[in-house]
Design an enzyme around this catalytic site. Structure first.
Site, PDB file in Angstrom:
ATOM      1  N   ASP A 153       0.825  -1.211   0.000  1.00  0.00           N
ATOM      2  CA  ASP A 153       0.000   0.000   0.000  1.00  0.00           C
ATOM      3  C   ASP A 153       0.858   1.260   0.000  1.00  0.00           C
ATOM      4  O   ASP A 153       1.537   1.551   0.979  1.00  0.00           O
ATOM      5  CB  ASP A 153      -0.915  -0.019   1.238  1.00  0.00           C
ATOM      6  CG  ASP A 153      -1.938   1.105   1.201  1.00  0.00           C
ATOM      7  OD1 ASP A 153      -2.072   1.764   0.155  1.00  0.00           O
ATOM      8  OD2 ASP A 153      -2.606   1.331   2.228  1.00  0.00           O
ATOM      9  N   ASP A 352      -1.795   6.385  -6.348  1.00  0.00           N
ATOM     10  CA  ASP A 352      -2.085   5.421  -5.294  1.00  0.00           C
ATOM     11  C   ASP A 352      -2.149   4.010  -5.873  1.00  0.00           C
ATOM     12  O   ASP A 352      -2.865   3.766  -6.838  1.00  0.00           O
ATOM     13  CB  ASP A 352      -3.433   5.789  -4.650  1.00  0.00           C
ATOM     14  CG  ASP A 352      -3.779   4.880  -3.486  1.00  0.00           C
ATOM     15  OD1 ASP A 352      -2.857   4.390  -2.813  1.00  0.00           O
ATOM     16  OD2 ASP A 352      -4.983   4.654  -3.241  1.00  0.00           O
TER      17      ASP A 352
END
Ligand SMILES: *[C@@H]1O[C@H](CO)[C@@H](O)[C@H](O)[C@H]1NC(C)=O
Ligand SMILES: *[C@@H]1O[C@H](CO)[C@@H](O)[C@H](O)[C@H]1NC(C)=O
Ligand SMILES: *[C@@H]1O[C@H](CO)[C@@H](O)[C@H](O)[C@H]1NC(C)=O
Length: 463
Positions: A153, A352
């Site tokens: 992440d 992201d």
């Protein structure tokens, strides 16, 4: 980037420049206005293929990890049944909402979670985005090393795993739960340590004087336990001594059988920050372009076969977790989409790895959608699928002619998306434009992982 006052701070942030690189694996399609895509070859395969990114040599890279899609056939996690497109897109929207809440400074509420801030003396400063990460890697923790299968992440910092003893909740995970008592290199971090105070959520166990960490994700899932140090083995022989991570004894959420999460954000607790001496703050990845492919995460550099193009990246000192970049323009089938550059600038854009679909300011999305619909007018429209409002029924077609979509970033960096970054396959015969609108013009745009497919994406956080 909310009001006009924060757009000033956005400009100030240019002081901290970072470079981000895109490089297409295959440059030959650069001037193409349409892509012809066979509808059969691009369906996800049920078998695991291991050759999505073959690179002969790698410059400056000391470590390469294999990245797989968490629900694909290469994944050690076998989530059954697999999520439907509606479920994936619904979770994606939850992540985007939590990213926007965090950026606009709405603080996380611990009251509805098991963190019980009063009881444990835990201070909640910021929540983290919903951990929907789609990609996983396997690393080792401890001595002897124990394999940990972690969600990758870039939108959060702290790395955590589930630990024994599990005091309240632990989710079912693929590997045996890590037992710190059996690792000869494990140690707790004390409450007085500076490492404890740099956490977004921390507390102190008054009995032992040990630092308690917490991560509260946007969907009220959470992990909390002792903040610890142990040896991290990235690949055999490639070890990080005294790596700081959360040893979670109370973990509640839909982490999909993963053992925890690997935080690649820009803030101090992240792997990238902790290994800055060794890897120079440089990492890159090539995400698998289908769930059945494999990709790579490189620490310290990028494949030397990669032709790099740099765009300045901006880190906002008040939100160092996120990597921002400036989108300037979009074109569809070679024609610029009419959007004022100021509109992109006002919202800003985060890159992201954990968001699936790219989000744009509403007016920018509408202009892109209109141009795309015009270029796709020969195909029959179909019902919308969750957040995707521009879908087509391709029953009876063997292939589809997809208009090329190009994103232009600061520094004249033009990224011609792969066809797989333009169309999202919702079912055997239905595809949708793989972009969506934000609710508000002020909400940050997000460059999602569907659009990053087939690129080496390089983050040079130091430079
Ligand atoms: C790779 O190493 C060379 C030589 O040490 C250096 O000039 C270059 O900047 C490095 N590249 C990265 C991405 O660190
Ligand atoms: C770490 O802290 C926990 C909780 O106080 C304790 O049970 C454990 O023995 C400590 N481990 C080490 C290696 O000090
Ligand atoms: C697409 O069209 C076919 C035939 O016209 C129909 O049977 C099918 O239900 C449609 N699919 C979608 C997703 O709309």
């Amino acid at each position: 980037m909310a009001s006009s006052s924060s757009s000033n701070s956005f400009l100030l942030c240019l002081l901290v420049t970072t470079l981000l690189v895109f490089s297409h694996v295959d440059r030959s399609e650069q001037k193409v206005r349409y892509h012809e895509v066979s509808l059969h070859s691009s369906f996800p395969s049920k078998a695991c293929s291991t050759s999505s990114s073959k690179h002969s040599a790698i410059s400056n890279v000391t470590t390469t990890l294999r990245v797989v899609h968490r629900d694909g056939p290469c994944s050690p996690l076998q989530r059954r049944p697999a999520l439907s497109p509606e479920q994936i897109l619904g979770k994606d929207q939850a992540r985007v909402n939590s990213l926007h809440r965090r950026i606009s400074g709405v603080s996380a509420s611990a009251s509805s979670s098991g963190l019980q801030p009063e009881a444990a003396g835990v201070t909640v400063r910021k929540g983290s985005p919903v951990a929907t990460g789609e990609y996983i890697v396997t690393v080792g923790i401890g001595t002897p090393r124990r394999d940990q299968t972690l969600i990758v992440d870039t939108g959060s910092d702290i790395t955590w795993i589930q630990c024994e003893p599990c005091v309240v909740h632990c989710h079912t995970q693929i590997d045996p739960i890590f037992n710190p008592a059996r690792s000869s290199t494990y140690s707790n971090i004390s409450c007085s340590s500076a490492f404890c105070s740099e956490l977004d959520i921390n507390g102190c166990d008054s009995g032992s004087g040990n630092c308690i960490y917490g991560v509260l994700y946007g969907d009220d899932s959470y992990t909390t336990g002792f903040y610890a140090r142990d040896k991290l083995t990235l690949t055999p022989g490639d070890e990080i001594a005294d790596f700081r991570f959360g040893c979670g004894q109370n973990n509640l959420g839909l982490f999909g059988q993963a053992d925890g999460l690997l935080g690649l954000g820009g803030d101090k607790p992240s792997l990238v920050s902790q290994t800055r001496e060794k890897y120079g703050g440089v990492f890159s990845y090539c995400l698998p372009s289908s769930p059945s492919g494999t990709g790579s995460l490189y620490l310290g550099g990028y494949p030397s076969s990669t032709k790099v193009e740099f765009t300045p990246m901006v880190i906002d000192p008040t939100m160092p977790t996120f990597y921002n970049l400036n989108l300037k323009a979009i074109s569809v089938a070679g024609k610029p989409v009419p959007v004022a550059a100021a509109m992109f600038k006002k919202a800003g854009m985060i890159i992201d790895s954990g968001t699936v679909i790219t989000r744009l300011p509403p007016k920018a999305y509408a202009a892109l959608r209109d141009a795309f619909r015009l270029a796709m007018s020969r195909y029959r429209r179909a019902a919308e699928v969750s957040i995707l409002d521009t879908c087509y029924n391709l029953t009876g077609y063997g292939s589809v002619t997809v208009p090329a979509v190009e994103l232009e970033f600061d520094g004249n960096v033009k990224v011609a998306l792969d066809a797989s970054g333009v169309l999202y396959k919702a079912s055997e015969s239905q595809v949708c434009l793989a972009f969506a609108a934000n609710d508000d013009d002020d909400d940050a745009g997000i460059l999602g992982n569907v659009q990053q497919q087939k690129f080496d994406v390089v983050y040079d956080v130091s430079k």
